[in-house]
Design a protein around this motif. Structure first.
Motif, mmCIF file in Angstrom:
data_model
loop_
_atom_site.group_PDB
_atom_site.id
_atom_site.type_symbol
_atom_site.label_atom_id
_atom_site.label_comp_id
_atom_site.label_asym_id
_atom_site.label_seq_id
_atom_site.Cartn_x
_atom_site.Cartn_y
_atom_site.Cartn_z
ATOM 1 N N GLY B 13 0.806 -1.215 0.000
ATOM 2 C CA GLY B 13 0.000 0.000 0.000
ATOM 3 C C GLY B 13 0.841 1.268 0.000
ATOM 4 O O GLY B 13 0.369 2.339 0.397
ATOM 5 N N TYR B 24 3.436 8.112 -0.357
ATOM 6 C CA TYR B 24 2.391 8.088 0.670
ATOM 7 C C TYR B 24 2.297 6.676 1.242
ATOM 8 O O TYR B 24 2.457 5.701 0.508
ATOM 9 N N THR B 26 -0.261 4.023 3.412
ATOM 10 C CA THR B 26 -1.689 3.860 3.691
ATOM 11 C C THR B 26 -1.882 2.758 4.739
ATOM 12 O O THR B 26 -1.038 1.857 4.861
ATOM 13 N N ASN B 27 -2.986 2.811 5.463
ATOM 14 C CA ASN B 27 -3.281 1.724 6.400
ATOM 15 C C ASN B 27 -3.977 0.587 5.630
ATOM 16 O O ASN B 27 -4.313 0.748 4.443
ATOM 17 N N ALA B 30 -7.306 1.437 3.799
ATOM 18 C CA ALA B 30 -7.072 2.358 2.685
ATOM 19 C C ALA B 30 -6.439 1.619 1.507
ATOM 20 O O ALA B 30 -6.769 1.873 0.343
ATOM 21 N N ARG B 31 -5.538 0.701 1.859
ATOM 22 C CA ARG B 31 -4.878 -0.082 0.795
ATOM 23 C C ARG B 31 -5.914 -0.879 0.000
ATOM 24 O O ARG B 31 -5.893 -0.918 -1.221
ATOM 25 N N PHE B 68 -11.516 10.395 2.561
ATOM 26 C CA PHE B 68 -10.364 9.740 1.933
ATOM 27 C C PHE B 68 -10.294 10.064 0.438
ATOM 28 O O PHE B 68 -9.223 10.384 -0.093
#
Lengths: 353, 82
Positions: B13, B24, B26-27, B30-31, B68
């Motif tokens: 991610g 960036y 991502t968690n 989010a990934r 997001f």
């Protein structure tokens, strides 16, 4: 075919927090597979780190500052040449370029090559001439004006909005938010770099840089763009990453083509949030971050040597995007004997020899 | 809304925008969303998929998803589906 060996003299060995390009240039040319090299360092100060760094120069000589006078400067270069038989000199400081370009013919008569822009090319890209340059070559540039006295400062309010940039003719740039700060920066810069001092409109955006090499006929031999990721309090890149920005490449190719630039150069640009590109400065030499370009696949120092030596030098077509550099500090140990030799004799052989 | 094709995303991610050099992290959720956007799946589909698999209040998730997506637009990482 047997590889040729060139003796190449390089200045800019000051690998400090405000680094000269000498050491990365040497790293690039030492990595060439097409020629061997003996590197002669030329240092202005006896504590320039490149003098002592292992594997960088084969031998280093102290030279006088160009401000000592062209004759004194050239005499020392010729004296070193008589001992070392120099094939090529790569100057790496803005402040010495004028002297080297003026002396190009004399150096050539002694068999020393250079690969430098012409005096006209050098002058027209100077900070003071940037507005005319932008107009002539169709590039957006920030508004700028030369000032030579403190009495010029109050009237800046008529033409510029604060903040604005106060720049030295060779180096240094400070952001000023009011006329008091302009006065402070003016005094600091004028005492260090002399007059004029350049006042430049501040363009807000992301600073992007390109290192490029022109062959003098309008051909871009190499060009790599980079965004600074970490900047020191002197405004120098301490970390950077190669990027793919087609518009910047287009501007670079256009400038080199129209100006027929000869030699290394660095374009400093600001990309605004509305995707406008402003050319804020052209440095007429290879920048200190050039080793990033070497690592990304374009060995610009090597290509410059090949062009100087009339070797076949095809243009680079691509480079690796996402290649990063991170500078670091490292306590190198030396011996007082080395310092004694460079200080007393004005020359020092590398320890590894 | 989809992720720009020029944006590089690895399995962890980690996003890299080659035109700016910005990167960036991502968690995990989010990934997942980014991978689905990368496949040009519509936002409604992404929403349903996440709500089916995670114990999350729909209103809360929708608010976070909108934030997001706005962030992706702000960083110039996304574009409208053709």
């Amino acid at each position: 075919m047997e590889k040729r060996t060139f003796t190449i003299a390089v200045t800019g060995l000051n690998n400090t927090d405000n680094p000269g390009p000498g050491v990365p240039v040497i790293r690039g040319i030492r990595e060439s597979n097409d020629f061997d090299v003996r590197v002669i360092g030329m240092a202005y100060e006896n504590l320039e780190p490149g003098i002592y760094m292992p594997g960088i120069t084969d031998k280093t000589y102290l030279i006088p500052y160009p401000s000592a006078g062209t004759k004194v400067f050239l005499n020392r270069i010729i004296e070193i040449h008589q001992k070392e038989n120099i094939d090529l000199i790569i100057p790496n400081f803005d402040a010495e370029l004028y002297t080297f370009i003026k002396s190009e013919k004399i150096l050539a008569q002694h068999g020393i090559r250079t690969f430098l822009p012409t005096l006209e090319q050098l002058d027209e890209r100077s900070k003071a001439n940037l507005p005319a340059y932008g107009e002539k070559y169709g590039v957006k540039v920030p508004d700028s004006r030369e000032i030579t006295s403190l009495t010029d400062i109050p009237s800046l309010r008529d033409d510029f909005d604060y903040p604005l940039l106060v720049k030295g003719k060779f180096y240094d740039a400070y952001l000023a938010y009011n006329s008091e700060q302009v006065i402070n920066h003016f005094n600091k810069i004028a005492s260090k770099w002399g007059l004029p001092v350049i006042i430049q409109e501040f363009i807000k955006g992301t600073e992007l840089n390109v290192v490029a090499l022109g062959d003098g006929t309008g051909r871009t031999v190499a060009a790599v763009s980079m965004r600074k990721q970490y900047i020191t309090d002197k405004g120098k890149a301490w970390g950077g990453i190669t990027i793919n920005d087609p518009k910047m490449m287009e501007i670079t190719h256009s400038i080199i083509s129209k100006t027929q630039w000869k030699g290394g150069m660095e374009l400093e640009m600001i990309k605004t949030t509305s995707n406008d590109y402003y050319l804020i400065e052209i440095n007429p030499r290879i920048p200190a971050w050039v080793y990033l370009a070497v690592g990304a696949g374009q060995n610009i120092p090597e290509a410059l040597v090949k062009l100087s030596m009339n070797m076949d030098t095809p243009s680079y077509e691509s480079y690796q995007v996402g290649k990063m550099f991170i500078r670091y500090s490292w306590d190198m140990l030396g011996d007082i004997g080395q310092f004694e030799k460079i200080s007393m004799n004005g020359e020092l052989k590398n320890m590894e020899e | 809304m989809k992720i720009k094709p020029t944006i590089a995303i690895n399995d962890n991610g980690f996003l890299f925008d080659p035109s700016t050099g910005e990167s960036y992290t991502t968690n995990p959720v989010a990934r997942e969303i980014i991978f689905m956007m990368k496949q040009n799946l519509p936002i409604d589909h992404i929403k349903t998929n996440i709500l089916e698999r995670y114990d999350v209040d729909e209103v809360v998730f929708e608010k976070n998803l909108i934030d997001f997506i706005a962030m992706l637009q702000h960083f110039n990482l996304s574009e409208e589906l053709a």
